[in-house]
Design a protein around this motif. Structure first.
Motif, PDB file in Angstrom:
ATOM      1  N   ARG A  27       0.826  -1.207   0.000  1.00  0.00           N
ATOM      2  CA  ARG A  27       0.000   0.000   0.000  1.00  0.00           C
ATOM      3  C   ARG A  27       0.865   1.264   0.000  1.00  0.00           C
ATOM      4  NH1 ARG A  27      -2.777   3.750   2.874  1.00  0.00           N
ATOM      5  NH2 ARG A  27      -5.014   3.920   2.480  1.00  0.00           N
ATOM      6  N   ARG A  75      -9.869   4.620  -0.127  1.00  0.00           N
ATOM      7  CA  ARG A  75     -10.587   3.415  -0.571  1.00  0.00           C
ATOM      8  C   ARG A  75      -9.989   2.880  -1.868  1.00  0.00           C
ATOM      9  NH1 ARG A  75     -14.649   2.467  -3.981  1.00  0.00           N
ATOM     10  NH2 ARG A  75     -15.942   0.656  -3.636  1.00  0.00           N
ATOM     11  N   GLU A  76      -9.734   3.767  -2.821  1.00  0.00           N
ATOM     12  CA  GLU A  76      -9.138   3.337  -4.093  1.00  0.00           C
ATOM     13  C   GLU A  76      -7.742   2.755  -3.884  1.00  0.00           C
ATOM     14  OE1 GLU A  76     -11.129   6.386  -7.285  1.00  0.00           O
ATOM     15  OE2 GLU A  76      -9.581   7.143  -5.927  1.00  0.00           O
ATOM     16  N   ASP A  78      -6.660   1.303  -1.206  1.00  0.00           N
ATOM     17  CA  ASP A  78      -6.849  -0.009  -0.579  1.00  0.00           C
ATOM     18  C   ASP A  78      -7.179  -1.079  -1.612  1.00  0.00           C
ATOM     19  OD1 ASP A  78      -6.357   1.049   1.934  1.00  0.00           O
ATOM     20  OD2 ASP A  78      -8.483   1.254   2.451  1.00  0.00           O
ATOM     21  N   VAL A  79      -8.030  -0.732  -2.581  1.00  0.00           N
ATOM     22  CA  VAL A  79      -8.397  -1.688  -3.634  1.00  0.00           C
ATOM     23  C   VAL A  79      -7.171  -2.051  -4.466  1.00  0.00           C
ATOM     24  CG1 VAL A  79      -9.718  -1.958  -5.783  1.00  0.00           C
ATOM     25  CG2 VAL A  79     -10.829  -1.039  -3.742  1.00  0.00           C
ATOM     26  N   HIS A  80      -6.404  -1.057  -4.881  1.00  0.00           N
ATOM     27  CA  HIS A  80      -5.211  -1.311  -5.680  1.00  0.00           C
ATOM     28  C   HIS A  80      -4.219  -2.180  -4.907  1.00  0.00           C
ATOM     29  CE1 HIS A  80      -5.903   1.293  -9.188  1.00  0.00           C
ATOM     30  NE2 HIS A  80      -6.571   2.053  -8.345  1.00  0.00           N
ATOM     31  N   GLU A  83      -5.267  -5.804  -4.710  1.00  0.00           N
ATOM     32  CA  GLU A  83      -5.117  -6.510  -5.985  1.00  0.00           C
ATOM     33  C   GLU A  83      -3.682  -6.945  -6.230  1.00  0.00           C
ATOM     34  OE1 GLU A  83      -7.464  -7.595  -8.160  1.00  0.00           O
ATOM     35  OE2 GLU A  83      -8.847  -6.961  -6.605  1.00  0.00           O
TER      36      GLU A  83
END
Length: 113
Positions: A27, A75-76, A78-80, A83
Motif C-alpha cells: 500500500r 478506498r481506491e 486499498d483496492v489497488h 489486488e
C-alpha cells in the motif's frame, strides 16, 4: 542521471530484489509511486524523479513524502493494494493460466460478429 544510478527497469531484473522492498508495504509503495508521478505531488523540478535508483538505494527513496495525490482516495488505494497481494506488475507472466481464463471467458461472452 550520473553517479551510477540505475534505471528502474533494471531494478526489477534481479529476482527478489524489488519484491523485498515492495511486499512488506504494498500500500505504501503504491501510494508513493502514484505521488511521484502525479502533477500535484511529484518531485519539484531539479529533484530526482522515481525512474532511477541510486547505488545501494531503493525505489521508494525517490518517492515524495506527504499526502497521496488528490485524485486517489484511501478506498481506491486499498483496492489497488489488495489486488497486488500475491501478484506483481507483470500479471500475465506471473499468472498466465488465470489471465488466459479471464480473456477467453470475456471473448466467449461477446456476441457473434
Amino acid at each position: 542521471m550520473g553517479g551510477g544510478e540505475e534505471f528502474y527497469v533494471g531494478y526489477f531484473q534481479e529476482p527478489g530484489r524489488a519484491e523485498a522492498e515492495i511486499e512488506p508495504d504494498v500500500r505504501g509503495r503504491l501510494a508513493g509511486f502514484y505521488a511521484a508521478l502525479s502533477a500535484g505531488t511529484m518531485p519539484a523540478p531539479g529533484r530526482p524523479g522515481p525512474h532511477f535508483v541510486a547505488p545501494g538505494g531503493r525505489l521508494r527513496d525517490r518517492f515524495p513524502t506527504g499526502p497521496p495525490p488528490s485524485w486517489l482516495s484511501r478506498r481506491e488505494l486499498d483496492v489497488h493494494a489488495a489486488e497486488f497481494d500475491g501478484c506483481g506488475h507483470w500479471i500475465q507472466r506471473e499468472r498466465p493460466d488465470e489471465v488466459n481464463r479471464l480473456l477467453t471467458d470475456w471473448l466467449a461472452s461477446l456476441p457473434p460478429a
